[in-house]
Motif scaffolding. Structure first.
Motif, short mmCIF file in Angstrom:
data_model
loop_
_atom_site.label_atom_id
_atom_site.label_comp_id
_atom_site.label_asym_id
_atom_site.label_seq_id
_atom_site.Cartn_x
_atom_site.Cartn_y
_atom_site.Cartn_z
N LEU A 21 0.81 -1.21 0.00
CA LEU A 21 0.00 0.00 0.00
C LEU A 21 0.85 1.27 0.00
CD1 LEU A 21 -2.87 -1.01 2.46
CD2 LEU A 21 -3.02 -0.71 -0.02
N ASP A 22 2.16 1.10 -0.07
CA ASP A 22 3.02 2.28 -0.12
C ASP A 22 2.73 3.05 -1.40
OD1 ASP A 22 5.64 3.81 -0.79
OD2 ASP A 22 5.87 3.21 1.29
N ARG A 23 2.59 4.36 -1.27
CA ARG A 23 2.20 5.19 -2.41
C ARG A 23 3.32 5.29 -3.45
NH1 ARG A 23 -2.39 8.21 -1.99
NH2 ARG A 23 -1.51 9.80 -3.36
N GLY A 24 4.54 5.03 -3.06
CA GLY A 24 5.60 4.96 -4.06
C GLY A 24 5.38 3.81 -5.01
N PHE A 25 4.91 2.68 -4.48
CA PHE A 25 4.61 1.50 -5.29
C PHE A 25 3.33 1.70 -6.11
CE2 PHE A 25 2.26 -2.60 -5.46
CZ PHE A 25 3.10 -3.28 -6.33
N LEU A 26 2.31 2.29 -5.52
CA LEU A 26 1.02 2.42 -6.18
C LEU A 26 0.95 3.56 -7.18
CD1 LEU A 26 -1.36 1.81 -3.14
CD2 LEU A 26 -0.80 0.19 -4.97
N ARG A 99 -5.51 2.64 2.84
CA ARG A 99 -6.19 2.16 1.64
C ARG A 99 -5.67 2.93 0.43
NH1 ARG A 99 -10.71 5.19 0.11
NH2 ARG A 99 -11.88 3.30 -0.42
N ARG A 100 -5.86 2.34 -0.74
CA ARG A 100 -5.46 3.01 -1.98
C ARG A 100 -6.46 4.12 -2.29
NH1 ARG A 100 -6.44 3.11 -7.42
NH2 ARG A 100 -4.60 3.33 -8.78
N ASP A 101 -5.94 5.34 -2.41
CA ASP A 101 -6.81 6.50 -2.66
C ASP A 101 -5.97 7.56 -3.37
OD1 ASP A 101 -8.45 8.78 -2.52
OD2 ASP A 101 -9.32 8.15 -0.62
N HIS A 102 -6.52 8.12 -4.45
CA HIS A 102 -5.77 9.14 -5.18
C HIS A 102 -5.53 10.39 -4.34
CE1 HIS A 102 -6.64 6.64 -8.65
NE2 HIS A 102 -5.87 7.41 -9.40
N ARG A 103 -6.42 10.68 -3.43
CA ARG A 103 -6.26 11.89 -2.61
C ARG A 103 -5.06 11.74 -1.68
NH1 ARG A 103 -12.36 11.87 -0.53
NH2 ARG A 103 -11.74 9.66 -0.48
#
Length: 281
Positions: A21-26, A99-103
């Motif tokens: 769930l790391d935003r670098g990965f997603l 959670r995955r979220d664009h915001r």
């Protein structure tokens, strides 16, 4: 090169992990730096860390360390990996949210990872003969001045260069040369050393700045220009690419045609000697 740093801990490289769930990965919501190390010491380390801070600020990611803390962290990592001539990769992501979220989340801690890679001198043939490059349309996002990990366009352009038998692709946008897929570009045009002026679509390369510093110090006629056209590049007597890990390479073939005499030029030779003296001082 078997020790990595992950969020405050030194771990075996093959055991280093971050959350899916790391935003670098997603989202590639992260920035990075690559620091060249000579004899165990980071070259241009402060400049790299200052650029890291600018990149983080541009993406509104909190910098988890000040320069002194970063320097101590990387010094320890280099020592744990045996020192010598290596490169250090540092990446900071916005972190892992629930959670995955664009915001953009506001309540997570940045993720910090770093590791070392071996670095060897370029082959003698590269020094003697130079490298081939091709020109391609620049399809990257607008803010290339931010050292973001969103590098898919760079990767695809580099692969297209390899497929064409070249080492690098030089990117052109709106009729002007920008930079390489992982390098800055210099050209000797009518006896004058030129490089594209910095803007949102060009990364402020550390080696680029050092080359300009050497040129000013040694009285080389040089300029940062708003428009270096593809035609001017094709007519140049010398073309170079610069980066922290490759230092300075001479481009002796561009789009299948020889650059100048088709051999590394005299100004490149002079600049490489000066740069080598700085890196080993």
């Amino acid at each position: 090169m078997n020790t990595a740093y992950v969020n405050g801990e030194y771990v075996a490289l093959d055991q280093a992990r971050v959350s899916i769930l790391d935003r670098g990965f997603l989202f590639a919501d992260s920035v990075y730096e690559v620091v060249p190390v000579y004899a165990g010491r980071g070259f241009g380390l402060r400049a790299h860390l200052e650029r890291l801070d600018r990149s983080l600020a541009a993406l509104r990611i909190r910098n988890p360390h000040d320069i002194q803390s970063w320097a101590a962290l990387l010094e320890s990592l280099i020592e744990r990996n045996g020192g010598g001539d290596v490169s250090v990769y540092v990446q900071v992501t916005r972190g892992a949210a629930a959670r995955r979220d664009h915001r953009l989340p506001t309540d997570i801690e940045p993720t910090v990872v770093a590791f070392c890679q071996s670095r060897t001198a370029p082959e003698a043939a590269v020094i003697e003969q130079g490298i081939a490059a091709i020109t391609l349309a620049d399809t990257r996002w607008r803010y290339c001045s931010v050292k973001s990990t969103a590098l898919l366009a760079n990767v695809m352009a580099a692969d297209e260069a390899r497929a064409a038998g070249a080492t690098e692709a030089i990117l052109v946008r709106d009729g002007a040369v920008m930079e390489g897929t992982s390098s800055n570009v210099f050209a000797v045009v009518e006896g004058r050393l030129l490089t594209p002026a910095l803007r949102e679509t060009i990364l402020a390369g550390i080696t680029r700045a050092i080359v300009l510093e050497i040129a000013a110090r040694d009285g080389v006629d040089h300029a940062e220009v708003q428009t270096l056209s593809p035609d001017a590049l094709a007519a140049a007597s010398e073309i170079w690419i610069t980066s922290s890990t490759r230092e300075i390479f001479a481009v002796t073939q561009l789009d299948g045609a020889p650059v100048g005499t088709g051999r590394p030029g005299p100004l490149w030779t002079r600049m490489r000697v000066a740069l080598q003296a700085m890196t080993h001082d």
